[in-house]
Design an enzyme around this catalytic site. Structure first.
Site, PDB file in Angstrom:
ATOM      1  N   HIS A   1      44.451  49.316  30.072  1.00 48.74           N
ATOM      2  CA  HIS A   1      44.567  48.507  31.301  1.00 48.74           C
ATOM      3  C   HIS A   1      45.627  47.418  31.122  1.00 48.74           C
ATOM      4  O   HIS A   1      45.366  46.228  31.309  1.00 48.74           O
ATOM      5  CB  HIS A   1      43.225  47.897  31.680  1.00 48.74           C
ATOM      6  CG  HIS A   1      43.138  47.566  33.150  1.00 48.74           C
ATOM      7  ND1 HIS A   1      41.984  47.692  33.874  1.00 48.74           N
ATOM      8  CD2 HIS A   1      44.069  47.109  34.045  1.00 48.74           C
ATOM      9  CE1 HIS A   1      42.184  47.330  35.127  1.00 48.74           C
ATOM     10  NE2 HIS A   1      43.451  46.977  35.251  1.00 48.74           N
TER      11      HIS A   1
ATOM     12  N   ARG B   1      43.321  52.745  39.778  1.00 50.12           N
ATOM     13  CA  ARG B   1      41.896  52.517  39.535  1.00 50.12           C
ATOM     14  C   ARG B   1      41.284  53.796  38.960  1.00 50.12           C
ATOM     15  O   ARG B   1      41.593  54.897  39.414  1.00 50.12           O
ATOM     16  CB  ARG B   1      41.166  52.125  40.825  1.00 50.12           C
ATOM     17  CG  ARG B   1      41.489  50.721  41.322  1.00 50.12           C
ATOM     18  CD  ARG B   1      40.926  49.673  40.381  1.00 50.12           C
ATOM     19  NE  ARG B   1      41.212  48.295  40.783  1.00 50.12           N
ATOM     20  CZ  ARG B   1      42.219  47.563  40.315  1.00 50.12           C
ATOM     21  NH1 ARG B   1      43.070  48.081  39.450  1.00 50.12           N
ATOM     22  NH2 ARG B   1      42.377  46.317  40.704  1.00 50.12           N
TER      23      ARG B   1
END
Length: 310
Positions: free
Chosen positions: A273, A225
């Site tokens: 991502h 994250r």
């Protein structure tokens, strides 16, 4: 009577999931009505992505569970209208994708592959890396994904240390926990991989105080994250040479803004991502099994601990 399953995700996801979900329901013997538009009070289960238009769960009075398609739940776990059981996504495809991405980038940095990719200028450069057993790697986070990556790297011969906030045990991995354990885990890590959930306790875990604990020139790989790292502190550590390189797949703002310093920094690799996407085929089987369990009165898999945040 069919079980009503609402698919609540971005519209472009529907064609990807409709057939695999229906196939998975059939495999476990569920007669389901799966649709993107079902009257709220008739919905039995919600297959959910936190970026969908469904943000108020109050009308779903009959829903037995909300089953997310994402491994991370930080964008939904605090929703006060969500009173139904919430299950996160844990599946073999997600784990395998993460193992492949993490292993690839750890080996890339371990072998110094960038030297050859970016050094085609006519100069004969010979770089002999240490063998894996002389390259300590630390994995921050020993959940499903972290443990899988730690064991994969250990099988390649890397001495792997894993750190988690609470005590854990993973075969083949030196497991540490708590604040003292974090200092020890960072102190030996030539490559550190972040696979922690995003919670108030993990935000800015790598910062101006903890980055200097790493050996000078260490490499950071973050598919976890974005907020796990204090961006300004990392940029300063890269500029000083304390950190040799950072490969980052996740960011505080996504997509990463065009003007962000990470894009043009010579010691940063940005990936969009992609470390581990949820695969419809494998995720659908997890969703179907949880609905089967709900209909049979059995415990759901992978329920989120609301207090812990994951």
């Amino acid at each position: 009577m069919p079980t009503n399953v609402l698919f609540a995700a971005k519209p472009e996801r529907w064609p990807m999931y409709e057939a695999p979900l229906n196939a998975a329901f059939a495999e476990v013997g569920i007669e389901a009505h799966l649709a993107t538009d079902i009257t709220a009070e008739l919905v039995d289960y919600i297959v959910y992505a936190p970026n969908s238009t469904v943000q108020d769960f109050t009308p779903y009075t009959r829903a037995k569970a909300v089953l997310t398609l994402w491994a991370g739940v930080e964008d939904v776990v605090g929703n006060q209208t969500l009173t139904q059981p919430l299950a996160r996504m844990v599946d073999d495809g997600l784990a395998q994708g993460m193992v492949e991405w993490v292993t690839g980038h750890v080996l890339r940095h371990h072998l110094g592959i960038d030297t050859y990719i970016h050094g085609q200028d006519g100069e004969w450069r010979k770089l002999t890396p240490p063998l894996a057993y002389d390259r300590p790697v630390t994995i921050l986070g020993l959940g499903e994904l972290g443990a899988a990556c730690a064991q994969a790297l250990a099988r390649l011969g890397f001495p792997v240390t894993g750190w988690s906030r609470s005590e854990k045990s993973v075969d083949g991995v030196t497991c540490l926990h708590g604040p003292d354990g974090l200092h020890r885990a960072l102190g030996s890590a030539e490559i550190v991989v972040l696979l922690l959930p995003q919670t108030p306790g993990t935000e800015n875990l790598l910062n101006a105080e903890t980055l200097p604990l790493l050996p000078r020139g260490a490499v950071i790989v973050n598919p976890g994250r974005g907020p796990l790292i204090h961006d300004d502190a990392l940029l300063a550590a890269l500029d000083s040479g304390q950190i040799g390189h950072a490969t980052l797949d996740v960011f505080r703002v996504e997509p990463l803004p065009a003007g962000h310093p990470y894009w043009n920094h010579p010691s940063v690799t940005v990936t969009p991502h992609i470390a581990s996407e949820t695969r419809p085929q494998t995720a659908s089987r997890v969703i179907a099994e949880n609905i089967r369990r709900g209909e049979a009165g059995e415990p759901f898999l992978y329920l989120v601990d609301r207090k812990a945040g994951y």
